[in-house]
Design a protein around this motif. Sequence first.
Motif, PDB file in Angstrom:
ATOM      1  N   LYS A   2       9.999  11.454  -6.382  1.00  0.00           N
ATOM      2  CA  LYS A   2       9.044  10.411  -6.800  1.00  0.00           C
ATOM      3  C   LYS A   2       8.959   9.350  -5.700  1.00  0.00           C
ATOM      4  N   ILE A   3       7.769   9.196  -5.179  1.00  0.00           N
ATOM      5  CA  ILE A   3       7.542   8.241  -4.081  1.00  0.00           C
ATOM      6  C   ILE A   3       6.594   7.152  -4.566  1.00  0.00           C
ATOM      7  N   ALA A   4       7.046   5.895  -4.526  1.00  0.00           N
ATOM      8  CA  ALA A   4       6.145   4.799  -4.903  1.00  0.00           C
ATOM      9  C   ALA A   4       5.573   4.159  -3.648  1.00  0.00           C
ATOM     10  N   VAL A   5       4.313   3.766  -3.716  1.00  0.00           N
ATOM     11  CA  VAL A   5       3.716   2.986  -2.630  1.00  0.00           C
ATOM     12  C   VAL A   5       3.424   1.624  -3.243  1.00  0.00           C
ATOM     13  N   THR A   6       4.231   0.645  -2.880  1.00  0.00           N
ATOM     14  CA  THR A   6       4.122  -0.599  -3.626  1.00  0.00           C
ATOM     15  C   THR A   6       4.475  -1.833  -2.811  1.00  0.00           C
ATOM     16  N   ASN A   7       4.031  -2.975  -3.305  1.00  0.00           N
ATOM     17  CA  ASN A   7       4.198  -4.269  -2.654  1.00  0.00           C
ATOM     18  C   ASN A   7       3.565  -5.275  -3.605  1.00  0.00           C
ATOM     19  N   LEU A   8       4.046  -6.509  -3.616  1.00  0.00           N
ATOM     20  CA  LEU A   8       3.454  -7.477  -4.550  1.00  0.00           C
ATOM     21  C   LEU A   8       2.234  -8.151  -3.933  1.00  0.00           C
ATOM     22  N   LYS A   9       1.374  -7.361  -3.323  1.00  0.00           N
ATOM     23  CA  LYS A   9       0.191  -7.955  -2.722  1.00  0.00           C
ATOM     24  C   LYS A   9      -0.950  -6.954  -2.823  1.00  0.00           C
ATOM     25  N   GLY A  10      -2.139  -7.457  -3.114  1.00  0.00           N
ATOM     26  CA  GLY A  10      -3.308  -6.582  -3.168  1.00  0.00           C
ATOM     27  C   GLY A  10      -3.889  -6.406  -1.771  1.00  0.00           C
ATOM     28  N   THR A  37      -0.754   2.871 -11.380  1.00  0.00           N
ATOM     29  CA  THR A  37      -0.224   1.822 -12.262  1.00  0.00           C
ATOM     30  C   THR A  37      -1.006   0.520 -12.142  1.00  0.00           C
ATOM     31  N   ASP A  38      -2.035   0.493 -11.306  1.00  0.00           N
ATOM     32  CA  ASP A  38      -2.799  -0.743 -11.131  1.00  0.00           C
ATOM     33  C   ASP A  38      -3.966  -0.760 -12.128  1.00  0.00           C
ATOM     34  N   ASP A  86       1.228   4.851  -7.411  1.00  0.00           N
ATOM     35  CA  ASP A  86       0.408   3.849  -6.723  1.00  0.00           C
ATOM     36  C   ASP A  86       0.672   2.519  -7.422  1.00  0.00           C
ATOM     37  N   GLY A  87       1.256   1.568  -6.696  1.00  0.00           N
ATOM     38  CA  GLY A  87       1.781   0.350  -7.310  1.00  0.00           C
ATOM     39  C   GLY A  87       0.748  -0.695  -7.695  1.00  0.00           C
ATOM     40  N   SER A  88       1.218  -1.587  -8.570  1.00  0.00           N
ATOM     41  CA  SER A  88       0.392  -2.718  -8.999  1.00  0.00           C
ATOM     42  C   SER A  88       0.889  -3.970  -8.278  1.00  0.00           C
ATOM     43  N   PRO A  89      -0.032  -4.850  -7.852  1.00  0.00           N
ATOM     44  CA  PRO A  89       0.410  -6.026  -7.104  1.00  0.00           C
ATOM     45  C   PRO A  89       1.012  -7.138  -7.968  1.00  0.00           C
ATOM     46  N   GLN A  90       0.899  -7.035  -9.288  1.00  0.00           N
ATOM     47  CA  GLN A  90       1.430  -8.119 -10.128  1.00  0.00           C
ATOM     48  C   GLN A  90       2.941  -8.033 -10.282  1.00  0.00           C
ATOM     49  N   LEU A  91       3.585  -9.199 -10.228  1.00  0.00           N
ATOM     50  CA  LEU A  91       5.008  -9.251 -10.533  1.00  0.00           C
ATOM     51  C   LEU A  91       5.127  -9.075 -12.040  1.00  0.00           C
ATOM     52  N   SER A  92       5.582  -7.927 -12.460  1.00  0.00           N
ATOM     53  CA  SER A  92       5.569  -7.608 -13.889  1.00  0.00           C
ATOM     54  C   SER A  92       6.642  -6.566 -14.154  1.00  0.00           C
ATOM     55  N   GLU A  93       6.847  -6.292 -15.433  1.00  0.00           N
ATOM     56  CA  GLU A  93       7.821  -5.255 -15.774  1.00  0.00           C
ATOM     57  C   GLU A  93       7.373  -3.901 -15.231  1.00  0.00           C
ATOM     58  N   LEU A  94       6.074  -3.719 -15.176  1.00  0.00           N
ATOM     59  CA  LEU A  94       5.534  -2.461 -14.637  1.00  0.00           C
ATOM     60  C   LEU A  94       5.967  -2.277 -13.172  1.00  0.00           C
ATOM     61  N   ILE A 105      10.582   4.241  -1.815  1.00  0.00           N
ATOM     62  CA  ILE A 105       9.367   3.420  -1.882  1.00  0.00           C
ATOM     63  C   ILE A 105       8.856   3.118  -0.487  1.00  0.00           C
ATOM     64  N   LEU A 106       7.563   3.239  -0.360  1.00  0.00           N
ATOM     65  CA  LEU A 106       6.880   2.885   0.882  1.00  0.00           C
ATOM     66  C   LEU A 106       6.215   1.541   0.639  1.00  0.00           C
ATOM     67  N   ILE A 107       6.448   0.602   1.536  1.00  0.00           N
ATOM     68  CA  ILE A 107       5.911  -0.749   1.357  1.00  0.00           C
ATOM     69  C   ILE A 107       4.907  -1.031   2.478  1.00  0.00           C
ATOM     70  N   PRO A 108       3.618  -0.920   2.184  1.00  0.00           N
ATOM     71  CA  PRO A 108       2.635  -1.226   3.233  1.00  0.00           C
ATOM     72  C   PRO A 108       2.633  -2.729   3.519  1.00  0.00           C
ATOM     73  N   VAL A 109       2.686  -3.064   4.792  1.00  0.00           N
ATOM     74  CA  VAL A 109       2.649  -4.473   5.189  1.00  0.00           C
ATOM     75  C   VAL A 109       1.622  -4.619   6.306  1.00  0.00           C
ATOM     76  N   ASN A 110       0.765  -5.632   6.183  1.00  0.00           N
ATOM     77  CA  ASN A 110      -0.187  -5.968   7.256  1.00  0.00           C
ATOM     78  C   ASN A 110       0.419  -7.153   8.005  1.00  0.00           C
ATOM     79  N   THR A 111      -0.027  -7.341   9.240  1.00  0.00           N
ATOM     80  CA  THR A 111       0.634  -8.394  10.014  1.00  0.00           C
ATOM     81  C   THR A 111      -0.101  -9.726   9.919  1.00  0.00           C
ATOM     82  N   SER A 112      -0.064 -10.324   8.741  1.00  0.00           N
ATOM     83  CA  SER A 112      -0.530 -11.708   8.592  1.00  0.00           C
ATOM     84  C   SER A 112       0.629 -12.491   7.985  1.00  0.00           C
TER      85      SER A 112
END
Length: 216
Positions: A2-10, A37-38, A86-94, A105-112
């Motif tokens: 099970k691979i999640a792609v997630t981060n608390l950002k849209g 999950t979004d 596919d992750g949801s950006p909200q800080l939530s129980e989900l 988990i893979l955490i996509p990050v942009n450089t800003s």
Amino acid sequence: MKIAVTNLKGGVGKTTIAVNLAVCFAQRGKSVCIIDTDQNQNSAVEWVTYRSPERPLIHVFPFELEQIRTNTIMDLEKKFDVVILDGSPQLSELATRTIIVSDVILIPVNTSLFDYKAFEKFLVLLNETNKNRVAVNMSSVRPYVVLNKINDRTVLSNEIIGGLQNFEVPILKTRLATRTSYGETTLDGIGVTEGRDKKASEEFNKLFDEIVNEIF
Ligand SMILES: Nc1ncnc2c1ncn2[C@@H]1O[C@H](COP(=O)(O)OP(=O)(O)O)[C@@H](O)[C@H]1O
Ligand SMILES: [Mg+2]
């Protein structure tokens, strides 16, 4: 697996990476499903409606908290070689449950700067969740940063990447550039490795190989 792609950002590329990853597995004959999950966007659910039935099959399920809590996800793991969340950006129980049930988990990050801050916040959630996993004798989830929309070598993006290296989360070597083909292929229900942009296809296949080498 099970691979999640997630981060608390849209908007960082969670869905883009999730669907492209699913396509790469499917192209190699693996059975794969995506759990979307979004609930605000349900972009992966929409993506698959554009997908031609002649393409390798990818199942997408919209998932709610209850289904992540129960054994439904374990049932999917028995049916499919790979389950991608596919992750949801909200800080939530989900969001927490998504980390709890995943192996990687893979955490996509942009450089800003905002992405950097959101990543710091995400690490707090990740560390707390890992503590809870260890408390119930589960191993820690294995996190990796995926640098996405990296199209330049500006001072700012180099500084941010330098800053990210100070955290304990490994950064995958393959970076994804900003390419219009990521957006265009999404509208056709395909991945870049099924599209015409050779550079994008090469780049994503490289990322895929790196992920597979790391996690299997
Ligand atoms: N590497 C990339 N190059 C160009 N556009 C991208 C790239 N990654 C994502 N995008 C675009 O950015 C937007 C947000 O991506 P998306 O995957 O929906 O993010 P999230 O799921 O994190 O909210 C979409 O329009 C998508 O096409
Ligand atoms: Mg999304």
